[in-house]
Motif scaffolding. Structure first.
Motif, PDB file in Angstrom:
ATOM      1  N   UNK A  53      35.332  29.570  -5.947  1.00  7.90           N
ATOM      2  CA  UNK A  53      36.013  30.378  -6.953  1.00  7.90           C
ATOM      3  C   UNK A  53      37.329  30.924  -6.442  1.00  7.90           C
ATOM      4  N   UNK A  54      37.348  31.346  -5.175  1.00 10.25           N
ATOM      5  CA  UNK A  54      38.564  31.932  -4.622  1.00 10.25           C
ATOM      6  C   UNK A  54      39.707  30.936  -4.621  1.00 10.25           C
ATOM      7  N   UNK A  70      45.010  28.581  -6.048  1.00 14.04           N
ATOM      8  CA  UNK A  70      45.819  27.505  -6.615  1.00 14.04           C
ATOM      9  C   UNK A  70      46.586  27.948  -7.847  1.00 14.04           C
ATOM     10  N   UNK A  71      45.941  28.709  -8.725  1.00 12.53           N
ATOM     11  CA  UNK A  71      46.610  29.204  -9.932  1.00 12.53           C
ATOM     12  C   UNK A  71      47.734  30.173  -9.578  1.00 12.53           C
ATOM     13  N   UNK A  72      47.549  30.951  -8.526  1.00  8.22           N
ATOM     14  CA  UNK A  72      48.587  31.899  -8.113  1.00  8.22           C
ATOM     15  C   UNK A  72      49.786  31.169  -7.535  1.00  8.22           C
ATOM     16  N   UNK A  73      49.548  30.150  -6.710  1.00  8.42           N
ATOM     17  CA  UNK A  73      50.656  29.344  -6.187  1.00  8.42           C
ATOM     18  C   UNK A  73      51.401  28.652  -7.332  1.00  8.42           C
ATOM     19  N   UNK A  74      50.644  28.175  -8.325  1.00  8.56           N
ATOM     20  CA  UNK A  74      51.265  27.572  -9.506  1.00  8.56           C
ATOM     21  C   UNK A  74      52.074  28.610 -10.280  1.00  8.56           C
ATOM     22  N   UNK A  75      51.597  29.865 -10.290  1.00  5.79           N
ATOM     23  CA  UNK A  75      52.324  30.944 -10.968  1.00  5.79           C
ATOM     24  C   UNK A  75      53.708  31.143 -10.353  1.00  5.79           C
ATOM     25  N   UNK A  90      60.230  26.062  -2.545  1.00  5.64           N
ATOM     26  CA  UNK A  90      59.250  25.796  -3.602  1.00  5.64           C
ATOM     27  C   UNK A  90      58.230  24.753  -3.165  1.00  5.64           C
ATOM     28  N   UNK A  91      58.575  23.938  -2.157  1.00  9.64           N
ATOM     29  CA  UNK A  91      57.646  22.918  -1.666  1.00  9.64           C
ATOM     30  C   UNK A  91      56.390  23.560  -1.089  1.00  9.64           C
ATOM     31  N   UNK A  92      56.489  24.784  -0.567  1.00  6.43           N
ATOM     32  CA  UNK A  92      55.324  25.472  -0.036  1.00  6.43           C
ATOM     33  C   UNK A  92      54.321  25.778  -1.146  1.00  6.43           C
ATOM     34  N   UNK A  93      54.847  26.179  -2.293  1.00  4.87           N
ATOM     35  CA  UNK A  93      53.964  26.459  -3.431  1.00  4.87           C
ATOM     36  C   UNK A  93      53.289  25.176  -3.914  1.00  4.87           C
ATOM     37  N   UNK A  94      54.047  24.072  -3.975  1.00  3.04           N
ATOM     38  CA  UNK A  94      53.452  22.792  -4.367  1.00  3.04           C
ATOM     39  C   UNK A  94      52.354  22.383  -3.387  1.00  3.04           C
ATOM     40  N   UNK A  95      52.592  22.591  -2.085  1.00  2.00           N
ATOM     41  CA  UNK A  95      51.581  22.265  -1.078  1.00  2.00           C
ATOM     42  C   UNK A  95      50.311  23.075  -1.296  1.00  2.00           C
ATOM     43  N   UNK A  96      50.454  24.360  -1.588  1.00  2.00           N
ATOM     44  CA  UNK A  96      49.288  25.207  -1.841  1.00  2.00           C
ATOM     45  C   UNK A  96      48.508  24.757  -3.063  1.00  2.00           C
ATOM     46  N   UNK A  97      49.210  24.333  -4.100  1.00  2.00           N
ATOM     47  CA  UNK A  97      48.538  23.856  -5.312  1.00  2.00           C
ATOM     48  C   UNK A  97      47.733  22.599  -5.015  1.00  2.00           C
ATOM     49  N   UNK A  98      48.343  21.656  -4.280  1.00  2.00           N
ATOM     50  CA  UNK A  98      47.659  20.400  -3.950  1.00  2.00           C
ATOM     51  C   UNK A  98      46.435  20.655  -3.082  1.00  2.00           C
TER      52      UNK A  98
END
Length: 495
Positions: free
Chosen positions: A390-391, A396-401, A420-428
């Protein structure tokens, strides 16, 4: 303040009875009834390090090794988890300095996706994730505290459960009494856990220098590379790193957040990463993979073999470590519940602040009560998997935010801006960690977790969105009497 003077402050707001916090500055010693900015750089680092280094490094090595199958992949997973925690924390620095509200992911999800997503996060986190984390750490504290009294066997479950419950009550009491006291406890226990980490790492370096490298040779033989197993290994490793986002839960209480938030993260998380990898190397200098998997308390086993006759210091300092981690978990959990109550996503009493101590005591007490209930199952591995699934959905949703708000909030000031690539990495990575274990081994616990998350909508539409009148009339007298009992009031709105 007596009951009669508090009753004079009664008023009706949106159909619910609440005692207001319109006291004079003289009555409050010049302080408004809001959370105070009392967390500086040292306390910020202590909160991150103290929450991250807790039960995880003393429990998770066994689980990470189990799912990786060999020493080499195990150490790589520990290092990769540190990198991932740093990447996630840097994303959260941009969000935290752009939206300076407490509550962790809650205000970011609110800004990016709206009320429903923020509500589902607060519902899931306040009801399951935070109290279950508090319970897991407290059970670890109880296990290490009681193990020396039962040599050769595991402590009885009733002993560990009762001891864990006592620890929860003590920690909640400390956090309700004073923010400064809670910070002092955090700083002291963080120093204690860094000391025992230093002892273990130092002993490991000495053993390596003496040639104790048998368990590190051919370290990749027998390693597991299946899609789901690696995901579960990361689950358990990242459980030990959980806490990298703790400062975002208390942004409103940080002194100079634009400076202290990034500095605390850039100092704290790399320090923890180095400690974790070195501690695991130290374990493998004297403990084989088979022995490590069979050990009920890895750090205690290490101490018995290396530090005898001073081996008793290991369980003692591990107890300090887990207690400090539980204190940090409680400190931040109360802030999320408090902010959700302030936004109208939970009952109003949880948004109140103690008049005497200026702490969110109702939210802290609520989190403690739920944590005691989560002690009852006492299955730590199941709780960790449930927690992690769940966490990482919300991570992932927060990185996408962060990515979404680069387009929808272009004009908003960003004191700290990360690539912004760091956020994409977190989402993946988040998608992988959520989906890999389900695809590899679809257990019912993931379905239960998903159902629970969306079951919050059954409460959202009638009680939050439509604000049914009968519910407000029912809760009004309960809220008022709880306020009188606990001497708490809604926070003042600072203009």
């Amino acid at each position: 303040m007596d009951d009669s003077s508090m009753r004079k402050k009664h008023e009706t707001q949106n159909g619910s009875s609440l005692l207001t916090s319109s006291q004079s500055t003289e009555e409050q010693s010049g302080k408004a009834t809001v959370l105070q900015k009392e967390v500086g750089l040292v306390s910020g680092i202590s909160l991150i390090v103290g929450t991250m280094i807790g039960s995880g490094i003393f429990i998770s090595p066994k689980a990470v090794l189990l799912y990786t199958g060999a020493v080499g992949p195990c150490l790589l997973v520990w290092a990769a988890c540190g990198v991932l925690a740093t990447v996630g924390a840097l994303c959260y620095v941009e969000l935290g300095t752009m939206i300076t509200k407490s509550g962790g992911e809650y205000p970011y999800l609110m800004e990016a996706y709206g009320s429903i997503m923020a509500y589902l996060y607060s519902w899931t986190t306040a009801m399951v994730l935070k109290p279950s984390s508090f319970a897991i750490i407290s059970l670890s504290f109880a296990e290490y505290a009681s193990t020396p009294f039962y040599p050769g066997c595991s402590p009885p479950l009733v002993v560990t459960k009762c001891l864990a419950a006592a620890a929860i009550l003590a920690i909640v009491l400390v956090n309700c009494l004073s923010v400064k006291l809670a910070n002092y406890v955090q700083n002291v226990f963080t120093a204690a856990k860094l000391l025992i980490i230093l002892v273990i790492v130092g002993a490991g370096i000495v053993l390596l220098a003496q040639g104790k490298t048998e368990n590190l040779l051919n370290s990749f033989e027998g390693g597991t590379t299946t899609f789901g197993a690696i995901g579960l290994a990361f689950y358990n490793g990242l459980w030990a790193y959980d806490g990298w986002n703790q400062l975002n839960f208390i942004t409103e209480e940080l002194k100079d957040p634009y400076r202290n938030m990034p500095l605390s993260i850039l100092i704290g998380i790399p320090l923890v990463s180095v400690c974790y990898v070195m501690v695991n190397v130290a374990y493998f200098t004297v403990i084989t993979t088979t022995e490590l998997l069979q050990s009920p308390a890895v750090a205690v086993t290490f101490g018995d073999r290396v530090l005898h006759p001073m081996s008793w210091i290991v369980p003692l300092f591990v107890v300090f470590s887990t207690f400090g981690s539980a204190n940090g978990s409680c400190f931040t959990a109360g802030r999320l519940t408090y902010v959700a109550g302030r936004e109208g996503h939970t009952v109003k009493i949880l948004s109140c602040i103690s008049l005497r101590h200026l702490t969110p005591s109702p939210a802290l007490i609520f989190n403690g009560i739920l944590a005691i209930f989560y002690i009852i199952p006492a299955d730590i591995n199941t709780l960790i998997n449930y927690f992690s699934f769940a966490q990482w959905v919300f991570y992932g949703l927060t990185a996408l935010a962060l990515i979404v708000m680069r387009f929808t909030r272009k004009e908003q000031p960003r004191p700290v801006k990360v690539p912004i690539v760091l956020a994409f990495l977190m989402v993946v990575v988040s998608c992988y960690l959520v989906l890999a274990p389900i695809i590899d081994k679809p257990d019912l616990e993931y379905l239960y977790c998903t159902i629970f998350i969306f079951s919050g909508l059954l409460l959202y539409y009638p009680f939050v969105y439509h604000k049914v009148s009968w519910a407000q009339k029912f809760m009004s007298p309960i809220t008022m009497h709880l306020q009188l009992l606990m001497e708490v009031v809604p926070p003042e709105k600072i203009k």
